[in-house]
Motif scaffolding. Structure first.
Motif, PDB file in Angstrom:
ATOM      1  N   GLN A  97       0.827  -1.204   0.000  1.00  0.00           N
ATOM      2  CA  GLN A  97       0.000   0.000   0.000  1.00  0.00           C
ATOM      3  C   GLN A  97       0.864   1.257   0.000  1.00  0.00           C
ATOM      4  OE1 GLN A  97      -3.392   0.155  -0.292  1.00  0.00           O
ATOM      5  NE2 GLN A  97      -3.274  -2.054  -0.609  1.00  0.00           N
ATOM      6  N   ILE A  98       1.964   1.204   0.753  1.00  0.00           N
ATOM      7  CA  ILE A  98       2.887   2.336   0.767  1.00  0.00           C
ATOM      8  C   ILE A  98       3.492   2.541  -0.612  1.00  0.00           C
ATOM      9  CG2 ILE A  98       5.124   3.125   1.660  1.00  0.00           C
ATOM     10  CD1 ILE A  98       2.865   3.491   3.638  1.00  0.00           C
ATOM     11  N   ARG A  99       3.911   1.442  -1.242  1.00  0.00           N
ATOM     12  CA  ARG A  99       4.568   1.557  -2.549  1.00  0.00           C
ATOM     13  C   ARG A  99       3.609   2.042  -3.620  1.00  0.00           C
ATOM     14  NH1 ARG A  99       7.068  -4.027  -1.233  1.00  0.00           N
ATOM     15  NH2 ARG A  99       8.783  -3.404   0.137  1.00  0.00           N
ATOM     16  N   ARG A 100       2.330   1.776  -3.464  1.00  0.00           N
ATOM     17  CA  ARG A 100       1.350   2.302  -4.422  1.00  0.00           C
ATOM     18  C   ARG A 100       1.275   3.817  -4.350  1.00  0.00           C
ATOM     19  NH1 ARG A 100      -4.198  -1.042  -3.774  1.00  0.00           N
ATOM     20  NH2 ARG A 100      -4.939   0.874  -4.747  1.00  0.00           N
ATOM     21  N   ARG A 101       1.595   4.377  -3.200  1.00  0.00           N
ATOM     22  CA  ARG A 101       1.496   5.825  -3.002  1.00  0.00           C
ATOM     23  C   ARG A 101       2.777   6.548  -3.372  1.00  0.00           C
ATOM     24  NH1 ARG A 101      -0.689   6.443   3.009  1.00  0.00           N
ATOM     25  NH2 ARG A 101      -0.784   8.648   2.410  1.00  0.00           N
ATOM     26  N   MET A 102       3.864   5.784  -3.624  1.00  0.00           N
ATOM     27  CA  MET A 102       5.145   6.389  -3.971  1.00  0.00           C
ATOM     28  C   MET A 102       5.703   5.715  -5.215  1.00  0.00           C
ATOM     29  SD  MET A 102       7.131   7.306  -0.436  1.00  0.00           S
ATOM     30  CE  MET A 102       6.847   5.804   0.489  1.00  0.00           C
ATOM     31  N   GLY A 103       5.737   6.444  -6.314  1.00  0.00           N
ATOM     32  CA  GLY A 103       6.315   5.908  -7.538  1.00  0.00           C
ATOM     33  C   GLY A 103       7.828   5.898  -7.447  1.00  0.00           C
TER      34      GLY A 103
END
Length: 266
Positions: A97-103
């Motif tokens: 979920q964190i990685r979805r918010r940070m490209g």
């Protein structure tokens, strides 16, 4: 050379452009060790929404490790990182979920060689966000226009230059509609003729207000585009401040030595 005291970075505080007073990304006392080697030794800082923050410093100084800790590609040993006020040290936190918010854009392009440029951009939204193909392709084509590759939708990575591949990689990261874009030396694998293509795309993103954290050796880009610059050395922050300070009037000798070694003359 002696390690800087903990107050050194604090002495370089200055006014931050684009700051709304609410950091989207904040890191506090971050340590990372690889066996007996300490890659990060208590890194603290913040990134405000809409800012471009550049990490600079010698190779091996901890810049990329800090960036990878920000989206949990590396797990810190001590300290905390917060995204919109939420601690990433929360036990129940879903890293995906964190990685979805940070490209994330890497040094190497990491494109799927068996997919076209369009397919490389579509795969994330279709598999992770569960978008229908039509919506994903519409978004992908718009992003190819944004990065100047609208005529390359059907091209495979092997038919693209390094600069073109990196621009597809940027479009692929943007397709997930991230809150923050992380760039890990995005031009280091490119020849001089194509570096400008990628930097121009990144500058346009900055002009549009995209929050960006950039590890870079391109000092001219950092001087021209960054809102805030953090200087790393030996796993520590030795100085931070607005680019005019860092590049025109650095406070720390280690910053002056680093820039002088690069032949920086503004």
């Amino acid at each position: 050379m002696n390690s800087p005291g903990p107050s050194n970075a604090a002495t370089s505080a200055g006014a931050r452009r684009n700051s709304d007073g609410a950091p989207v990304l904040r890191f506090s006392g971050v340590h990372k060790r690889f066996g007996s080697f300490s890659a990060l030794k208590g890194i603290s800082g913040q990134v405000n929404r809409g800012e471009v923050v550049c990490f600079i410093g010698p190779s091996g100084s901890g810049k990329s490790t800090m960036l990878r800790c920000c989206n949990l590609l590396e797990v810190m040993d001590e300290g905390e990182i917060f995204l919109d006020g939420q601690s990433m040290a929360t036990p129940a936190l879903d890293a995906s979920q964190i990685r979805r918010r940070m490209g994330m854009v890497f040094q190497s392009f990491e494109l799927f060689p068996h997919m076209t440029a369009l397919e490389n951009i579509c795969v994330g939204p279709m598999t992770v966000l569960d978008w229908p193909r039509e919506k994903a392709e519409e978004k992908a084509r718009a992003l190819l226009v944004k990065v100047g590759l609208e005529t390359k939708a059907a091209s495979y990575p092997s038919a693209l230059s390094g600069g073109q591949q990196q621009r597809v990689a940027i479009a692929r990261a943007l397709a997930m509609e991230p809150e923050v874009m992380l760039f890990d030396e995005p031009t280091s694998a490119l020849d001089p003729e194509t570096i400008g293509e990628v930097l121009n795309v990144m500058k346009r993103l900055a002009d549009e207000g995209m929050t960006m954290v950039v590890v870079t050796h391109e000092m001219s880009f950092a001087r021209r585009v960054a809102d805030w610059v953090i200087v790393f050395d030996n796993g520590m922050v030795v100085e931070e401040g607005p680019p005019a300070q860092i590049f025109d009037n650095p406070l720390e000798e280690r910053t002056r030595d680093f820039l002088g070694h690069l032949g920086w003359n503004g």
